[in-house]
Design an enzyme around this catalytic site. Structure first.
Site, PDB file in Angstrom:
ATOM      1  N   ARG A   1      -2.916 -11.817   3.851  1.00  0.00           N
ATOM      2  CA  ARG A   1      -4.256 -11.452   3.385  1.00  0.00           C
ATOM      3  C   ARG A   1      -4.433 -11.927   1.943  1.00  0.00           C
ATOM      4  O   ARG A   1      -3.569 -11.690   1.094  1.00  0.00           O
ATOM      5  CB  ARG A   1      -4.456  -9.924   3.392  1.00  0.00           C
TER       6      ARG A   1
ATOM      7  N   HIS B   1     -10.754  -2.873  -1.322  1.00  0.00           N
ATOM      8  CA  HIS B   1     -11.702  -2.296  -0.364  1.00  0.00           C
ATOM      9  C   HIS B   1     -12.754  -1.484  -1.124  1.00  0.00           C
ATOM     10  O   HIS B   1     -12.394  -0.677  -1.986  1.00  0.00           O
ATOM     11  CB  HIS B   1     -10.981  -1.365   0.613  1.00  0.00           C
TER      12      HIS B   1
ATOM     13  N   TYR C   1      -0.512  -9.959   0.682  1.00  0.00           N
ATOM     14  CA  TYR C   1       0.565  -9.396   1.502  1.00  0.00           C
ATOM     15  C   TYR C   1       0.511  -9.954   2.921  1.00  0.00           C
ATOM     16  O   TYR C   1      -0.551 -10.343   3.396  1.00  0.00           O
ATOM     17  CB  TYR C   1       0.497  -7.861   1.513  1.00  0.00           C
TER      18      TYR C   1
ATOM     19  N   TYR D   1       0.840  -1.196   0.000  1.00  0.00           N
ATOM     20  CA  TYR D   1       0.000   0.000   0.000  1.00  0.00           C
ATOM     21  C   TYR D   1       0.871   1.241   0.000  1.00  0.00           C
ATOM     22  O   TYR D   1       1.927   1.273   0.646  1.00  0.00           O
ATOM     23  CB  TYR D   1      -0.874   0.060   1.260  1.00  0.00           C
TER      24      TYR D   1
END
Lengths: 193, 234
Positions: free
Chosen positions: B154, B159, B144, B105
């Protein structure tokens, strides 16, 4: 279950600000709007630690108690450029804030009148679904005493978690303090809506 | 005035519980008291509607930043937003965010030693059409690691944040990709008790909406709460 099964909730996770921290969404109104007030608060976990990765959203009526939405059938007036939505992501100290106006009273169920209030959604890492609460104002003693949602809560301590406290003005702007405790002795009253 | 028509209550097992011990961060962030049930007033049946024309061109395309192509597998993600009665939800805002193709991210607290991509921010917005349709162009996110338990990873996900027509239709979720071997081990995915509700968060590969020589395509529909039957006038 209906044919179209509901989409389940999942956590916003730790990186929520990438998607959700857009612009100045804390400002439901500009600071120079007549009647502007400030709401400040912290989000805390069950050990009283600040929650730095939460997002608070508010939804409210305008000063006349009118929602900017087609399903509000009342005759109260709309206010130009007032939509009633705000969003604040907490900072590293768990702090959030809004600048808005106090909403008017909105009709409740069964010919009642609700006290001025904001609907509040609380999201965070570690929350798989949002929690829903409301924010009332401490200087609305009479209206609060008549509010059907507040009155449905027997425990005065629990009820008081919904009431933002009037504190000293800042630069001439009325200020209210509203902390959200996700868990613990001071746990905020959350609603099943 | 007649009483407002409320929204149907969700069944308990189609959403995750507040406390799910496999996901450790829920332990101190879940209320201990049961939520107080309230009937829907005007506050709950109204909500923020968008469509004030605030979106900029290109907010639906995460695969290009400053005119440069991001690294990774280009994909479309598209579908419809409907209510539980199958009615489209028009003009509703959808916000998305995600990691890049390497599983990183663009966020200061993400310290996973995977490369950042200068051409990938990982944030987008669209408003649904009059028929409730939406479409994004993006890069397939990577899996990740995270610190929940030893060797926790995950599954790849995007999202999604949606408003719908009312305060009570607000939902934030994660969309997953088909056949991910990490589903079995992910407490966030498995926090949803109902198996079919869980599977509904998995998008479907859709050959028909791919673009030859350009992008693969995944379909994902959102279903938000439907309206109660109309009450009698008082």
């Amino acid at each position: 279950m209906s044919e179209f099964g509901i989409t389940a909730s999942q956590t916003v996770g730790p990186f929520l600000k990438i998607g959700l921290a857009q612009g100045d969404q804390e400002y439901v109104v500009a600071e120079n709007v007549k009647g502007a007030l400030r709401i400040d608060g912290h989000v805390y976990d069950g050990q009283g630690q600040p929650v730095p990765d939460a997002m608070i959203e508010i939804w409210q009526a305008n000063i006349y108690g009118k929602y900017d939405h087609p399903d509000d059938p009342t005759d109260a007036e709309l206010v130009k450029s007032f939509y009633g939505f705000g969003r604040s992501c907490t900072d590293k100290n768990g702090n959030f804030f809004f600048v808005t106006v106090k909403p008017g009273r909105v009709v409740g169920l069964g010919n009642t009148l609700q006290a001025p209030h904001l609907a509040v959604n609380v999201f965070a890492r570690g929350m798989l679904k949002q929690q829903v609460t409301r924010l009332y104002f401490s200087d609305e003693i009479q209206a609060n005493s008549e509010d059907p949602v507040l009155n449905s809560i027997d425990d005065a301590g629990v009820r008081d978690t919904l009431v933002a406290s009037k504190v000293n003005d800042e630069n001439g702007m009325p200020c209210y303090k509203f902390n959200i405790h996700l868990q613990g002795e001071m746990e905020t009253a959350f609603f099943d809506v | 005035m007649s009483e407002p028509v409320g929204y149907r209550r969700d069944s308990q097992d189609e959403h995750p519980p507040a406390l799910y011990e496999g996901y450790k961060s829920t332990v101190l962030r879940s209320p201990k008291r049961l939520p107080i049930k309230i009937n829907h007033t005007l506050t709950e049946i109204t909500g923020p509607l968008f469509g004030h024309g605030k979106l900029q061109p290109g907010e639906d395309d995460l695969s290009i930043e400053n005119g440069e192509e991001a690294q990774g597998q280009r994909i479309f993600v598209s579908g419809r937003v409907l209510d539980e009665d199958g009615r489209p939800v028009p003009r509703t805002l959808i916000e998305i965010w995600q990691c890049n193709a390497a599983g990183r991210y663009r966020h200061p607290i993400d310290q996973h030693p995977a490369p950042l991509d200068p051409n990938f921010v990982g944030q987008g917005r669209v408003v649904t059409s009059d028929e409730g349709e939406y479409k994004f162009t993006t890069i397939k996110p990577g899996a990740y690691p995270w610190g929940n338990h030893y060797n926790a990873w995950r599954p790849a996900h995007i999202h999604f944040s949606l408003f719908g027509p009312a305060f009570v239709t607000r939902v934030i979720t994660q969309m997953y990709f088909p056949d991910d071997p990490l589903f079995l081990f992910d407490p966030i995915f498995n926090s949803i008790p109902d198996e079919s509700a869980r599977q509904r968060l998995v998008s479907k590969f859709d050959l028909d909406s791919t673009k030859p020589d350009f992008a693969l395509s995944f379909k994902f529909n959102f279903i938000v709460r439907g309206r109660d039957a109309t009450p009698f006038e008082e």
